[in-house]
Design an enzyme around this catalytic site. Structure first.
Site, PDB file in Angstrom:
ATOM      1  N   SER A  91     -18.977 -12.638  -0.319  1.00 58.70           N
ATOM      2  CA  SER A  91     -18.957 -14.102  -0.311  1.00 58.70           C
ATOM      3  C   SER A  91     -20.388 -14.613  -0.394  1.00 58.70           C
ATOM      4  CB  SER A  91     -18.311 -14.614   0.982  1.00 58.70           C
ATOM      5  OG  SER A  91     -18.545 -16.000   1.148  1.00 58.70           O
ATOM      6  N   TYR A 113     -19.836 -14.128  10.478  1.00 61.78           N
ATOM      7  CA  TYR A 113     -19.199 -14.084   9.160  1.00 61.78           C
ATOM      8  C   TYR A 113     -20.236 -13.729   8.091  1.00 61.78           C
ATOM      9  CZ  TYR A 113     -16.357 -15.335   5.115  1.00 61.78           C
ATOM     10  OH  TYR A 113     -15.665 -15.288   3.928  1.00 61.78           O
ATOM     11  N   GLY A 124      -5.431  -6.246   1.710  1.00 60.10           N
ATOM     12  CA  GLY A 124      -5.129  -7.679   1.837  1.00 60.10           C
ATOM     13  C   GLY A 124      -4.301  -8.159   0.666  1.00 60.10           C
ATOM     14  N   ALA A 125      -3.372  -7.294   0.230  1.00 67.05           N
ATOM     15  CA  ALA A 125      -2.623  -7.561  -1.008  1.00 67.05           C
ATOM     16  C   ALA A 125      -1.389  -8.421  -0.788  1.00 67.05           C
ATOM     17  CB  ALA A 125      -2.200  -6.236  -1.642  1.00 67.05           C
ATOM     18  N   ASN A 126      -1.113  -8.793   0.447  1.00 71.57           N
ATOM     19  CA  ASN A 126       0.142  -9.495   0.728  1.00 71.57           C
ATOM     20  C   ASN A 126       0.108 -10.986   0.403  1.00 71.57           C
ATOM     21  OD1 ASN A 126      -1.553  -8.997   3.257  1.00 71.57           O
ATOM     22  ND2 ASN A 126      -0.407 -10.827   3.830  1.00 71.57           N
ATOM     23  N   SER A 127      -1.070 -11.539   0.115  1.00 70.01           N
ATOM     24  CA  SER A 127      -1.125 -12.971  -0.200  1.00 70.01           C
ATOM     25  C   SER A 127      -2.402 -13.295  -0.961  1.00 70.01           C
ATOM     26  CB  SER A 127      -1.068 -13.808   1.092  1.00 70.01           C
ATOM     27  OG  SER A 127      -2.215 -13.562   1.880  1.00 70.01           O
TER      28      SER A 127
END
Length: 333
Positions: A181, A211, A41-44
Site C-alpha cells: 500500500s 499499518y 484473502g480470496a473470499n472477498s
C-alpha cells in the site's frame, strides 16, 4: 453513478482486472494454463476478483481465507464465471476444512503443510490478505495484530512454500506478489530495535504507524526475497504493489462511528472498485517477465517509485528478514 465513476477512474489510469487479463490473453487465450496459483484473502474484494481473472486466464487457483463459509461462497461465485465462459469449474480449488488465519502462526503452519501435501508444485503466490486500521491487540503468539496478519503470517507461509515454488525454469520463474500500500509512507524506522515493530505496548501503539510498518514490510520483503533468490540462483521473482484506494471492510474495527462515516464518504467518492483494486495484482501475475522489474514496486499496472526512503533501505530489508526468521521459525521448520 457507478458507470460514471468507472469512466472517471479510467481517466486517472485505473484499469480493471478484466481488461488487464484480456490484454494479456490476445495471443494465447489462456496464458496461465498449467499454472497453479495461491491467492490469500480470496473470499472477498480484490482477492476474489484476482482469483476470478487468473482462473479465467487458465490458472488453477487455490482460494485461501480465514472463514471457510465465505471462501466456499466466493469459490462458487468464481465457478459461475468460469461456467459462463464454458471453462472448467474445477480450476477453482479450496483446501477443505483448512482455514488460513494469518494472525495465528499455528493456523499458518497447518495451512502450509496441507497445501504442500495437496499441491507439490506452485507457480504464483499472491499475498493479498490484510487488515487495516486495527485497534491495539496481540496475536496468539504475542505479536502486535496488524504486523502479525500483514507481515508475519505471509512471511511464515512463504518459508513453508519456498520448496514448492523453486522448481520453475529461468525463462518462466515462479512469482511472489505482495499486495502492499502507499500507506508504507507512514512507517517509522525501528532504529536498532526491530522488536519494536512486533512487540508494542498499548500506550505506545499508533494505529497508522503500525499499518505503515506492516505495509513497508511487504515492499521490503518483496525486494529482499528477490535479492536472495537471485543470489541463490533460484528461479523465483518477487514484486510488491499498491492496489489503489480501497473502500473495503479492512478497517471496520479501527474507527469510531463518526470517523467511519467521514472516511466512508471520502472513500466512496474516490475509492477503486474491487476489479480496479485487483488490476495491478493481475498485471504482476500475467505480464511477460521481461516487462517486469524483479523486487520492484508497482501501482496502476506500472513500475512506480515507493513514497518513502524507508522502502528502499537494503539494510532494513535484510534485518527485517533475519528478525522475521527468528520470530516465526518454530512455525515453518
Amino acid at each position: 453513478s457507478a458507470s460514471t465513476k468507472s469512466i472517471v477512474m479510467g481517466l486517472f489510469g485505473c484499469q480493471n482486472a478484466q481488461t488487464v487479463r484480456k490484454n494479456f490473453s490476445k495471443q494465447i487465450a489462456q496464458p496461465l494454463a498449467g499454472k497453479t496459483v495461491l491467492v490469500t484473502g480470496a473470499n472477498s474484494g480484490a482477492g476474489l476478483e484476482t482469483s476470478r481473472e487468473l482462473s479465467l486466464a487458465g490458472a488453477t487457483v487455490i482460494m485461501a481465507g480465514r472463514r471457510m463459509d465465505a471462501v466456499a461462497e466466493a469459490a462458487q461465485n468464481v465457478k459461475s464465471s468460469l461456467a459462463a465462459e464454458g471453462l472448467r469449474e474445477d480450476a477453482i480449488k479450496v483446501l477443505e476444512d483448512v482455514a488460513l488465519d494469518l494472525v495465528d502462526l499455528s493456523s499458518v503452519k497447518k495451512y502450509g503443510q496441507a497445501l504442500r501435501s495437496a499441491y507439490p508444485k506452485l507457480d504464483i503466490l499472491v499475498f493479498n490478505a490484510g487488515v487495516m486500521v486495527q485497534p491495539w491487540g496481540k496475536s496468539p503468539q504475542g505479536f502486535e495484530t496488524t504486523m502479525a496478519v500483514n507481515h508475519l503470517g505471509h512471511f511464515a507461509l512463504l518459508q513453508q512454500l519456498l520448496p514448492t515454488i523453486s522448481q520453475n525454469s529461468k525463462e518462466d520463474p515462479a512469482r511472489v506478489v505482495w499486495v502492499g500500500s502507499e500507506a508504507h509512507k507512514w512507517a517509522k524506522h525501528p532504529g536498532n530495535d526491530m522488536d519494536s515493530w512486533v512487540h508494542v505496548s498499548e500506550d505506545k501503539f499508533s494505529t497508522w504507524a503500525s499499518y505503515g510498518n506492516s505495509k513497508v514490510s511487504n515492499l521490503l520483503m518483496a525486494k529482499e526475497l528477490h535479492r536472495r533468490m537471485q543470489s541463490a540462483g533460484k528461479n523465483i521473482v518477487s514484486y510488491s504493489l499498491h492496489p489503489g484506494v480501497a473502500a473495503t471492510g479492512l478497517g471496520k474495527e479501527g474507527f469510531n462511528s463518526f470517523t467511519r462515516a467521514v472516511v466512508k464518504g471520502v472513500f466512496d467518492a474516490f475509492a477503486y472498485s474491487w476489479q480496479q483494486l485487483a488490476a495491478t495484482s493481475v498485471h504482476c501475475c500475467m505480464a511477460p517477465i521481461s516487462d517486469l522489474k524483479g523486487g520492484a514496486y508497482y501501482a496502476r499496472c506500472k513500475l512506480a517509485s515507493p513514497k518513502a526512503e524507508i522502502a528502499l533501505n537494503d539494510k532494513l530489508a535484510n534485518d527485517l528478514w533475519e528478525s522475521s526468521l527468528v520470530w516465526t521459525k518454530e512455525f515453518f521448520q
